[in-house]
Design an enzyme around this catalytic site. Structure first.
Site, PDB file in Angstrom:
ATOM      1  CB  THR A  32       5.024 -12.276  15.624  1.00 20.65           C
ATOM      2  OG1 THR A  32       5.820 -11.497  16.539  1.00 20.65           O
ATOM      3  CG2 THR A  32       5.130 -13.755  15.981  1.00 20.65           C
ATOM      4  CG  ASP A  57      -0.842  -4.605  19.242  1.00 12.55           C
ATOM      5  OD1 ASP A  57       0.150  -4.393  19.976  1.00 12.55           O
ATOM      6  OD2 ASP A  57      -1.756  -3.774  19.097  1.00 12.55           O
ATOM      7  CG  ASN A  84      13.104  -6.754  17.953  1.00 14.18           C
ATOM      8  OD1 ASN A  84      14.091  -6.062  18.183  1.00 14.18           O
ATOM      9  ND2 ASN A  84      12.360  -6.594  16.859  1.00 14.18           N
ATOM     10  CB  SER A 135      17.498  -3.848  26.917  1.00 14.04           C
ATOM     11  OG  SER A 135      17.532  -2.652  27.656  1.00 14.04           O
ATOM     12  CE1 TYR A 149      13.310   2.530  22.665  1.00 14.32           C
ATOM     13  CE2 TYR A 149      15.500   3.220  23.362  1.00 14.32           C
ATOM     14  CZ  TYR A 149      14.676   2.357  22.666  1.00 14.32           C
ATOM     15  OH  TYR A 149      15.235   1.304  21.974  1.00 14.32           O
ATOM     16  CE  LYS A 153      13.807  -0.818  24.374  1.00 17.25           C
ATOM     17  NZ  LYS A 153      13.346  -2.115  23.841  1.00 17.25           N
ATOM     18  CB  THR A 184      16.463  -0.389  13.582  1.00 22.65           C
ATOM     19  OG1 THR A 184      16.355   0.729  14.490  1.00 22.65           O
ATOM     20  CG2 THR A 184      17.566  -1.325  14.058  1.00 22.65           C
TER      21      THR A 184
END
Length: 278
Positions: A32, A57, A84, A135, A149, A153, A184
């Site tokens: 997704t 979303d 994720n 995480s 951020y 997490k 990433t």
């Protein structure tokens, strides 16, 4: 035995690494993402009848519920759900607006909440399942410029560890993954966000965007190798509750945890100077 995976944020980075590894292991995957064309393009080399795509979303609870329903309709069950999807808001806390902070939590924390609430009834009926929540080492260690951020997490950490204790009796496992720096799109200027306010007192340290964007593409971690590791973990009878991913994460988290253990001595010293323990 073949497993069915539901993966959010499968269009790049760790999400696509997991999807590819699962497909190559002979599993079935529901991949997704908000940009379905990107997800399909990224996973084109492993496309088959065992790979399904769903537009999602994670901030929209109804879309998450629909994606879970579609996964069950397509493959009959969900063995592994990977939460994720996320992004990074980086900069000094004082320079962040409340809407910017809320948006970070909406995706990184409430996206996981929506995912877990949608998939848990399915897994309870199955009396089996494995939830893997991505995480970060920033969910264990605080870093400058990472207040929003890291807060998102740290929240995922507390949520995951607590829910794990509640659902273990149903045969459901929960694993937190705490990656270090992986290659990433997290720090790509098209994805990372920075505060809209500037405060003069912080100006001398330079631009947060300039500092963090310099790491983009140079991170040591390989998302594909992490994907392979998580497929192995998904096959464990007793998977870990926390998986520190990457040598930098292991070193940084070990140091942080050792430091916290040392601070226990402060309580011991203070309690000695009072009327006893409290």
């Amino acid at each position: 035995m073949s497993k069915v995976w539901l993966i959010t944020g499968a269009g790049s980075g760790i999400g696509s690494g997991i999807a590819k590894a699962a497909m190559r292991a002979g599993d079935r995957v529901v991949a997704t993402g908000r940009n379905l064309e990107k997800v399909q393009s990224t996973l084109s080399d492993v496309a088959s009848e065992n790979l399904a795509f769903v537009n999602l979303d994670v901030t929209d609870e109804s879309q998450v519920n629909a994606a879970v329903e579609e996964a069950v309709n397509r493959f009959g069950l969900i063995d592994v759900a990977v939460n994720n999807a996320g992004y990074s808001l980086l900069g000094n806390f004082e320079e962040m607006t409340i809407p910017e902070l809320q948006s970070q939590l909406d995706t990184n924390f409430y996206g996981v909440v929506h995912g877990m609430r949608a998939v848990l009834p399915v897994m309870r009926r199955q009396r089996s399942g494995h939830i893997i929540n991505i995480s970060s080492m920033a969910g264990v260690i605080g870093f400058a410029h990472c207040a929003a951020y890291a807060a998102s997490k740290f929240a995922v950490e507390g949520l995951s560890l607590s829910v794990a204790a509640e659902v273990e009796k149903f045969g459901i496992k929960v694993t937190l993954v705490e990656p270090g720096f992986f290659r990433t799109d997290l720090l790509d200027n098209r994805n990372a966000k920075y505060p809209s306010i500037a405060i003069d007192d912080y100006a001398a340290e330079g631009s947060a965007q300039k500092m963090w964007s310099a790491y983009n593409g140079t991170q040591q971690g390989d998302p594909d190798k992490l994907g392979e590791a998580l497929v192995k973990i998904s096959k464990m009878t007793d998977p870990p509750k926390q998986f520190y991913a990457g040598s930098d994460a292991v070193a940084g988290i070990r140091s942080a945890l050792e430091g916290r253990l040392q601070e226990i001595t402060v309580y011991e010293e203070v309690s000695k100077s009072t009327d006893g323990s409290f």
